[in-house]
Design an enzyme around this catalytic site. Structure first.
Site, short mmCIF file in Angstrom:
data_model
loop_
_atom_site.label_atom_id
_atom_site.label_comp_id
_atom_site.label_asym_id
_atom_site.label_seq_id
_atom_site.Cartn_x
_atom_site.Cartn_y
_atom_site.Cartn_z
N ASP A 200 0.83 -1.20 0.00
CA ASP A 200 0.00 0.00 0.00
C ASP A 200 0.87 1.25 0.00
O ASP A 200 2.03 1.22 0.44
CB ASP A 200 -0.89 0.03 1.25
CG ASP A 200 -2.20 -0.69 1.04
OD1 ASP A 200 -2.51 -1.04 -0.11
OD2 ASP A 200 -2.92 -0.88 2.03
N LYS A 222 -0.92 0.73 -8.43
CA LYS A 222 -0.64 0.69 -9.86
C LYS A 222 -1.06 -0.63 -10.51
O LYS A 222 -0.71 -0.89 -11.66
CB LYS A 222 0.85 0.94 -10.10
CG LYS A 222 1.28 2.35 -9.68
CD LYS A 222 2.76 2.58 -9.95
CE LYS A 222 3.16 3.99 -9.53
NZ LYS A 222 4.60 4.24 -9.73
#
Length: 410
Positions: A200, A222
């Site tokens: 994270d 991403k």
């Protein structure tokens, strides 16, 4: 005998008689390990420390309240001789020699037939360190070597490869509030053993640079989502890598179950038949205020604290929070993910009776090198956030505890 090194061996004492002579501090330190080994412990001593007495009261050991006498070591496999009577210690040691019972002596290592190593544990591994001979023994050096090895195993700086097949699976690891030193030792060890880390944005990013080159690090922000929701895509990534036989760590900020959606990931893994380990983390709701000098509770000031998410405004139909009830509480209110909603939150709390003068602190990037604290009141916090350009992540503390500690440095 002292000229030769001790022969190291691991004793399996489960269900076997172990005699401890003396109920003082030495016994207090050694008894927990003997009990953990499953030994059938007989303590012989006229008196004992309160902690040792409690072990006897709960039935963990058998205590005969008397001095040592001949025959106490009969049928024993191991003995710890630690009375304050040198003569009794010598007689017990002689009995152990006759009966071929390995005896440790706290008063005279040279006269003992066994030595107790400095031991430590790290997830299935016991580290035991012995000085090579009795002459010139240095217990502090021995303990320091033990500590260095165990710490290295725990924090991942000393990594030993596994040569037997590991069971693939996922570990949901709470990384703590941001400072890499505040992750748990188990979390750090699992990171060091991982094949894949899905991290994270709010996790301890500095730890990622320490990972071995072969570890694949994936930024959760991403992951290509395609037609999936963000969380579903993350779940799928965890499952896919685990099914490829990899050891996967899902590194999350704070604690996996405190607004971390950890249970959603656990459910997805369970449905896919993927084994999962959950490693709790230090929640920013407590640690970040503490790092900024704010106790969430304080005697005579706050007897409770409440942690809420501020990611939706009080007037949002998705909100599950009873804001009027929170306004009536007299303790501390900790708000996570609420920087951009703090104006409406403050208005709601004041509308339901909270004093406009209630102190408020915003701690941005808590526990990291970029940490800063901004103070306000409920009446002024909306303006202060804009004026001071407070950005997420920030923990917001509302309550009188904000004013308890020393004034923050300018």
């Amino acid at each position: 005998m002292a000229e030769h090194p001790a022969y190291p061996v691991g004793l399996r004492l489960t269900g076997r008689k172990v005699v401890v002579l003396g109920g003082g501090q030495v016994a207090q330190r050694r008894l927990p390990a003997l009990m953990a080994a499953g030994a059938d412990v007989l303590l012989v001593s006229p008196a004992a420390t309160p902690s040792v007495e409690a072990m006897a009261d709960t039935g963990e050991i058998t205590w005969e309240r008397r001095p040592y006498r001949e025959g106490d070591l009969e049928d024993a496999w191991y003995a710890l001789i630690a009375t304050s009577d040198p003569e009794a210690n010598a007689r017990a040691s002689a009995e152990g020699e006759r009966h071929r019972v390995w005896c440790v002596r706290s008063d005279d290592a040279d006269a003992a037939t066994a030595w107790t190593p400095a031991t430590g544990h790290s997830e299935g591994v016991t580290v035991a360190v012995l000085t090579t001979n009795a002459k010139g023994r240095d217990p502090r050096h021995t303990a320091a070597v033990r500590d260095a090895v165990v710490e290295g195993l725990r924090d991942g700086t000393l990594v030993a490869p596994h040569y037997r097949t590991r069971t693939p699976g996922v570990a949901l690891v709470g990384g703590g509030p941001g400072d890499p030193d505040l992750i748990t030792v188990r979390g750090r060890r699992l990171l060091a053993e991982a094949d894949v880390v899905i991290a994270d944005r709010l996790g301890p990013r500095d730890l990622l640079a320490e990972l071995p080159p072969h570890v694949e690090v994936i930024d959760a922000a991403k992951i290509p989502y395609g037609r999936f929701m963000a969380q579903e895509a993350i779940n799928n990534a965890l499952i896919e890598h685990a099914k490829q036989g990899r050891s996967v760590v899902r590194l999350k900020g704070g604690d996996p179950y405190v607004f971390g959606r950890g249970m959603e990931e656990l459910h997805a893994l369970a449905e896919a038949g993927i084994p999962c380990t959950v490693v709790p983390g230090i929640s920013s709701s407590i640690s970040v205020p503490g790092a900024a000098g704010i106790p969430v509770t304080h005697r005579g000031v706050a007897h409770e604290f409440t942690v809420v998410s501020g990611h939706v405004a009080p007037d949002d139909e998705r909100s599950l929070i009873d804001w009027p009830a929170l306004a009536r509480l007299t303790g501390t209110l900790v708000i996570l993910m609420g920087v951009d909603k703090i104006g409406r939150i403050a208005e709601t709390l004041m509308a339901h009776g909270k004093s406009p003068e209630t102190p408020v602190a915003l701690v941005q990037e808590g526990t990291t090198a970029a940490q800063r604290r901004v103070d306000a009141t409920l009446a002024t916090v909306a303006e202060v956030v804009v004026a001071e350009d407070v950005k997420p992540p920030a923990v917001i503390v509302v309550g009188e505890v904000v004013a308890v500690g020393p004034k923050p440095l300018a």
